[in-house]
Design an enzyme around this catalytic site. Structure first.
Site, PDB file in Angstrom:
ATOM      1  N   SER A 141       6.105   9.353  -4.320  1.00  0.00           N
ATOM      2  CA  SER A 141       5.730   8.071  -4.902  1.00  0.00           C
ATOM      3  C   SER A 141       6.937   7.476  -5.604  1.00  0.00           C
ATOM      4  CB  SER A 141       4.604   8.249  -5.908  1.00  0.00           C
ATOM      5  OG  SER A 141       4.437   7.058  -6.656  1.00  0.00           O
ATOM      6  N   TYR A 154       2.331  12.341 -13.771  1.00  0.00           N
ATOM      7  CA  TYR A 154       2.226  12.181 -12.318  1.00  0.00           C
ATOM      8  C   TYR A 154       3.624  11.963 -11.737  1.00  0.00           C
ATOM      9  CZ  TYR A 154       1.038   9.532  -7.984  1.00  0.00           C
ATOM     10  OH  TYR A 154       0.947   9.062  -6.699  1.00  0.00           O
TER      11      TYR A 154
HETATM   12  N1  LIG Z   1      -2.474   4.644  -3.693  1.00  0.00           N
HETATM   13  C1  LIG Z   1      -1.252   4.453  -4.167  1.00  0.00           C
HETATM   14  O1  LIG Z   1      -0.945   3.413  -4.739  1.00  0.00           O
HETATM   15  C2  LIG Z   1      -0.198   5.521  -3.956  1.00  0.00           C
HETATM   16  C3  LIG Z   1       1.119   5.196  -4.307  1.00  0.00           C
HETATM   17  C4  LIG Z   1       2.102   6.151  -4.123  1.00  0.00           C
HETATM   18  C5  LIG Z   1       1.770   7.387  -3.613  1.00  0.00           C
HETATM   19  N2  LIG Z   1       0.484   7.694  -3.293  1.00  0.00           N
HETATM   20  C6  LIG Z   1       0.192   9.032  -2.792  1.00  0.00           C
HETATM   21  O2  LIG Z   1      -0.430   8.943  -1.521  1.00  0.00           O
HETATM   22  C7  LIG Z   1      -1.184  10.131  -1.301  1.00  0.00           C
HETATM   23  C8  LIG Z   1      -2.557   9.755  -0.771  1.00  0.00           C
HETATM   24  O3  LIG Z   1      -3.303   9.116  -1.790  1.00  0.00           O
HETATM   25  P1  LIG Z   1      -4.329   7.916  -1.564  1.00  0.00           P
HETATM   26  O4  LIG Z   1      -3.751   6.730  -2.188  1.00  0.00           O
HETATM   27  O5  LIG Z   1      -4.722   7.862  -0.145  1.00  0.00           O
HETATM   28  O6  LIG Z   1      -5.525   8.320  -2.508  1.00  0.00           O
HETATM   29  P2  LIG Z   1      -6.764   9.300  -2.308  1.00  0.00           P
HETATM   30  O7  LIG Z   1      -7.647   8.776  -1.262  1.00  0.00           O
HETATM   31  O8  LIG Z   1      -7.293   9.501  -3.666  1.00  0.00           O
HETATM   32  O9  LIG Z   1      -6.086  10.646  -1.795  1.00  0.00           O
HETATM   33  C9  LIG Z   1      -5.817  11.759  -2.555  1.00  0.00           C
HETATM   34  C10 LIG Z   1      -6.199  12.956  -1.720  1.00  0.00           C
HETATM   35  O10 LIG Z   1      -5.791  14.157  -2.329  1.00  0.00           O
HETATM   36  C11 LIG Z   1      -6.791  15.100  -2.111  1.00  0.00           C
HETATM   37  N3  LIG Z   1      -6.794  16.185  -3.066  1.00  0.00           N
HETATM   38  C12 LIG Z   1      -6.830  16.113  -4.415  1.00  0.00           C
HETATM   39  N4  LIG Z   1      -6.878  17.344  -4.928  1.00  0.00           N
HETATM   40  C13 LIG Z   1      -6.867  18.204  -3.888  1.00  0.00           C
HETATM   41  C14 LIG Z   1      -6.903  19.600  -3.769  1.00  0.00           C
HETATM   42  N5  LIG Z   1      -6.961  20.387  -4.843  1.00  0.00           N
HETATM   43  N6  LIG Z   1      -6.868  20.147  -2.549  1.00  0.00           N
HETATM   44  C15 LIG Z   1      -6.849  19.392  -1.451  1.00  0.00           C
HETATM   45  N7  LIG Z   1      -6.809  18.064  -1.490  1.00  0.00           N
HETATM   46  C16 LIG Z   1      -6.836  17.466  -2.703  1.00  0.00           C
HETATM   47  C17 LIG Z   1      -8.067  14.330  -2.215  1.00  0.00           C
HETATM   48  O11 LIG Z   1      -9.065  15.072  -1.549  1.00  0.00           O
HETATM   49  P3  LIG Z   1     -10.650  14.719  -1.598  1.00  0.00           P
HETATM   50  O12 LIG Z   1     -10.819  13.697  -0.554  1.00  0.00           O
HETATM   51  O13 LIG Z   1     -11.283  16.032  -1.292  1.00  0.00           O
HETATM   52  O14 LIG Z   1     -10.932  14.222  -2.986  1.00  0.00           O
HETATM   53  C18 LIG Z   1      -7.703  13.049  -1.517  1.00  0.00           C
HETATM   54  O15 LIG Z   1      -7.990  13.125  -0.147  1.00  0.00           O
HETATM   55  C19 LIG Z   1      -1.208  10.859  -2.621  1.00  0.00           C
HETATM   56  O16 LIG Z   1      -0.249  11.890  -2.587  1.00  0.00           O
HETATM   57  C20 LIG Z   1      -0.785   9.815  -3.622  1.00  0.00           C
HETATM   58  O17 LIG Z   1      -0.177  10.383  -4.749  1.00  0.00           O
HETATM   59  C21 LIG Z   1      -0.503   6.769  -3.452  1.00  0.00           C
END
Ligand SMILES: NC(=O)c1ccc[n+]([C@@H]2O[C@H](COP(=O)([O-])OP(=O)(O)OC[C@H]3O[C@@H](n4cnc5c(N)ncnc54)[C@H](OP(=O)(O)O)[C@@H]3O)[C@@H](O)[C@H]2O)c1
Ligand SMILES: Cc1cc2nc3c(=O)[nH]c(=O)nc-3n(C[C@H](O)[C@H](O)[C@H](O)COP(=O)(O)OP(=O)(O)OC[C@H]3O[C@@H](n4cnc5c(N)ncnc54)[C@H](O)[C@@H]3O)c2cc1C
Lengths: 249, 440
Positions: A141, A154
């Site tokens: 990120s 984070y």
């Molecule tokens: N959205 C943004 O603005 C943004 C910006 C920069 C980076 N990112 C990164 O992009 C990635 C995807 O995030 P997203 O935005 O798509 O949000 P999201 O839908 O909340 O994805 C987070 C995922 O992590 C999984 N997770 C959390 N704890 C876990 C564990 N203990 N074991 C296995 N899986 C686990 C969650 O699983 P469950 O489905 O089971 O809850 C969920 O599928 C993340 O690494 C996030 O930090 C996001």
């Protein structure tokens, strides 16, 4: 459609995330078989049905908890065949204020964004190296580029992951394992739902997916999603600390 | 800020986006008495898919679940777009049984408005090809309904504008096709009587629709182009396409990049429509791609911006057939007299239909666009009076401004609809801005 059996599988860790789902579709479109891993793989049944129906690819579901690091070796060795590509989209934004007070909350953020993905991707990279190579993609990120008051725990974990991936890339360069660090800015997902995000700086999950695919084919090392972020972060990184500490970005 | 396709009204809404059934049920529970409404892809024009306190975006509910290549039965989630169905199934020889004039609508939205296509006179509306659907109620139950299963709830849900519950999944029947091409015949009609006569004699054609020049007056009133079409057989397809007759030739799409300032409207619109007329307007028979035939406007993405920031309203009415000749003439005369040429003016003969809230009835439907402003609103009251006098009704999926009087006269099934709505959802949790405005 070309014959899927000749293509190596793509493993997605955290496949129930919005970004993970978008990535799965883009890879399936190219005919790659998929292994979708998530804490609750049953929830992914409809996604698996969708990918099979739309793209005619094989889809396998696996249970995976990134926090269960002692279970990672068994998980990684249980994958047959060895994936050609692995993408880790697991992450947790967490609650900064809570994590400032509660060490357990801090630890959860660090374990979910750094320790867990690091252990899993390290083991996978070694297995790929032994099998002749592959691509490892971690979703970091821009928050990891500089610690800010609003989300530095984070950010610190994501910075740790970026440093880890950089070292892994360096170690396995000669072994045909290519390591990609993807740094999205804002993405419209479950993680950011309800937040007011600036339209020009906010990507759709599919943009992250396309950036991931592009990074793999072009063998890019570190990519930002929406190129303006590279500029924005360059500026933010350049601010001298005595100035930066006074800002409220 | 959220709005319908007409960008009027624009409202600050809290949006909740469920990923699966659990999320959707939780959102409904959380909304409780303050209410919520499902939203598909926001292609209804007015305020049907808006709720300030909670608008449930179904766009992440977008999985195809099962398909039977023997029967063409498709089960999918409600947020799947028709464009996804086309991309996936046209190459396999299947086409939606009914499609509206844009492919960017969701299955849930198509059911909730019970949309009609150019084949309504032959094949009925969208829900006539739906075998069953899963509906989430305010108490968290999910009821599967269809023509023979909880038929009352099913009937109220078609055209029920999301007010009977949130559609989670549906099973539809697709139609088999052998090519992705349409044999199109274009006929010019110099006036209204001629175009109506042409519709009458074209009832055996699968697809019919007319574009009216609503600036034409007096003897030329109703001057129009009739398009009628059939799915082309393989022999009719251009020779160099016969090898892959189901491949859809990708054509260029153009985006309207930003709001047009006032005045640019004409230039943009005229240009857009000239292009369309140029493609479709030559009298005679042509073999055309299914995309330009069904979705001429889709190649101009975000074309709703040509009306600028204030937005626009679409006025779509249907009049019973016996009253149509006189009524449509009266409407066109009013438009021409006021000099309010709507560039998009579509006329079509609909077939019989008799559901509680479905829009179609046997007769002529006319659709017109106007910029959203005070003169338009007072002018539309004049049109309302004509529609009411001729026993017609307005389409809720297009509406942003009608009054309750016209609603009651136009929808005699309303009382029965309300009973069913309340029986299944006593707290009335599913409600939109439109439902509140019209006390649906
Ligand atoms: N959205 C943004 O603005 C943004 C910006 C920069 C980076 N990112 C990164 O992009 C990635 C995807 O995030 P997203 O935005 O798509 O949000 P999201 O839908 O909340 O994805 C987070 C995922 O992590 C999984 N997770 C959390 N704890 C876990 C564990 N203990 N074991 C296995 N899986 C686990 C969650 O699983 P469950 O489905 O089971 O809850 C969920 O599928 C993340 O690494 C996030 O930090 C996001
Ligand atoms: C260019 C253009 C051409 C069109 N041509 C036609 C045409 O030829 N024929 C025709 O009939 N219509 C036509 N329409 C209108 C359009 O088909 C309908 O308004 C349709 O309902 C839009 O679907 P949507 O997914 O965008 O739904 P939205 O506009 O988001 O919602 C429409 C209604 O459906 C409800 N709804 C949406 N999803 C669900 C769900 N999952 N469960 C319960 N309720 C739900 C909403 O609450 C709302 O009341 C056209 C629109 C455009 C922009």
């Amino acid at each position: 459609m070309s014959s899927p059996e000749t293509k190596s599988p793509v493993l997605i860790l955290g496949a129930a995330s919005d970004i993970g789902r978008a990535i799965a579709r883009r890879y399936a479109e190219t005919g790659r078989p998929l292994v979708l891993a998530a804490r609750d793989p049953e929830r992914l049944e409809p996604d698996a049905a969708d990918l099979r129906l739309r793209f005619g690819v094989a889809v396998e579901l696996r249970a995976f908890d990134v926090l269960d690091i002692t279970g990672h070796p068994a998980f990684v060795n249980g994958l047959e065949p060895v994936p050609g590509t692995v993408v880790c989209t697991v992450g947790l934004l967490g609650d900064q204020a809570a994590a400032e007070r509660d060490p357990a909350a801090l630890e959860l953020i660090v374990a979910t964004n750094f320790t867990g993905p690091g252990v899993a991707l390290g083991l996978l990279a070694d297995r790929m190296a032994a099998a002749g190579g592959g691509t490892v993609i971690g979703i970091g990120s821009v928050a990891g580029d500089r610690g800010r008051a609003s989300n530095y725990i984070y950010g610190a974990a994501k910075a740790g992951l970026a440093a880890f991936l950089s070292g892994l890339r360096n170690r396995l360069y000669a072994k045909e394992v290519h390591v990609v660090t993807v740094k999205p800015g804002f993405v419209r997902t479950r993680m950011t739902e309800g937040m007011a995000l600036p339209a020009l700086l906010t990507a759709e999950p599919d943009e992250v997916a396309r950036a991931v695919m592009r990074a793999e084919t072009r063998r890019q090392d570190v990519v930002y999603v929406r190129s303006v972020w590279r500029l924005v972060m360059a500026v933010i990184r350049m601010l001298p600390e005595p100035v930066f500490k006074r800002t409220r970005l | 800020m959220l709005s319908g396709w007409g960008r009027y009204p624009r409202i600050d809404c809290r949006v909740v986006t469920p990923r699966d059934e659990g999320d959707a049920a939780a959102a409904v529970r959380a909304a409780g008495n303050s209410g919520l409404i499902a939203r598909g892809n926001g292609r209804s024009y007015g305020d049907a898919a808006l709720n300030r306190r909670a608008t449930l975006s179904m766009l992440r509910f977008d999985r195809l679940l099962a398909f039977d290549p023997e029967t063409g039965r498709l089960t999918c989630e409600a947020g799947v777009l028709l464009s996804d169905i086309l991309d996936t199934f046209v190459p396999r020889g299947w086409f939606p049984a009914v499609t509206p004039g844009t492919r960017f609508v969701t299955v849930g939205g198509a059911i909730a408005a019970d949309v009609h296509g150019k084949n309504h006179h032959k094949d009925g509306s969208f829900v006539d090809h739906v075998d069953s659907l899963d509906l989430l109620l305010e108490d968290g139950r999910v009821i599967t309904c269809g023509p023979d299963r909880e038929p009352e709830l099913f009937t109220a849900t078609r055209g029920g504008m999301g007010l009977t519950g949130t559609i989670l999944r549906a099973t539809l029947r697709l139609r088999p096709i052998t090519t992705a091409w349409i044999r199109q015949e274009t006929v010019r009609a110099p006036d209204l009587d001629t175009i109506m006569g042409l519709f009458e004699e074209s009832v055996d054609w699968t697809y019919t629709v007319a574009w009216i020049d609503c600036l034409a007056r007096s003897a030329r009133l109703g001057r129009s182009l009739l398009f009628r079409g059939e799915h082309a057989e393989i022999e009719e397809v251009p020779a160099d396409r016969r090898e892959r007759p189901l491949a859809t030739p990708r054509h260029r799409t153009i985006s309207v990049p930003c709001d047009a300032p006032p005045g640019v409207l004409n230039r943009w619109t005229v240009a857009a429509f000239n292009a369309i007329y140029y493609r479709l307007g030559t009298p005679g028979t042509a073999i055309v791609g299914a995309w330009p035939f069904f979705y001429p406007l889709d190649s101009l993405l975000d074309w709703n911006r040509i009306y600028g920031g204030a937005g626009f309203v679409q006025y779509q009415c249907v009049l019973p057939k016996p009253a149509s000749a006189v009524g449509i003439r009266a409407l066109l005369e009013a438009v021409a007299r006021a000099g309010r040429g709507s560039f998009l003016a579509v006329l079509k003969l609909l077939g019989k239909q008799n559901e509680l809230m479905a829009f179609p009835m046997e007769g002529y439907t006319l659709a017109l666009d106007f910029p959203a402003n005070a003169p338009t609103f007072s002018f539309l009251n004049e049109l309302d009076a004509i529609v009411a006098d001729h026993g017609g009704r307005l389409y809720l999926a297009k509406d942003a401004r009608m009054g309750t009087g016209l609603l009651h006269r136009g929808y005699p099934g309303l009382a029965a609809f309300r009973d069913i709505r309340v029986r299944w959802n006593p707290a009335g949790s599913f409600r939109s801005l439109q439902a509140e405005r019209l006390a649906l």
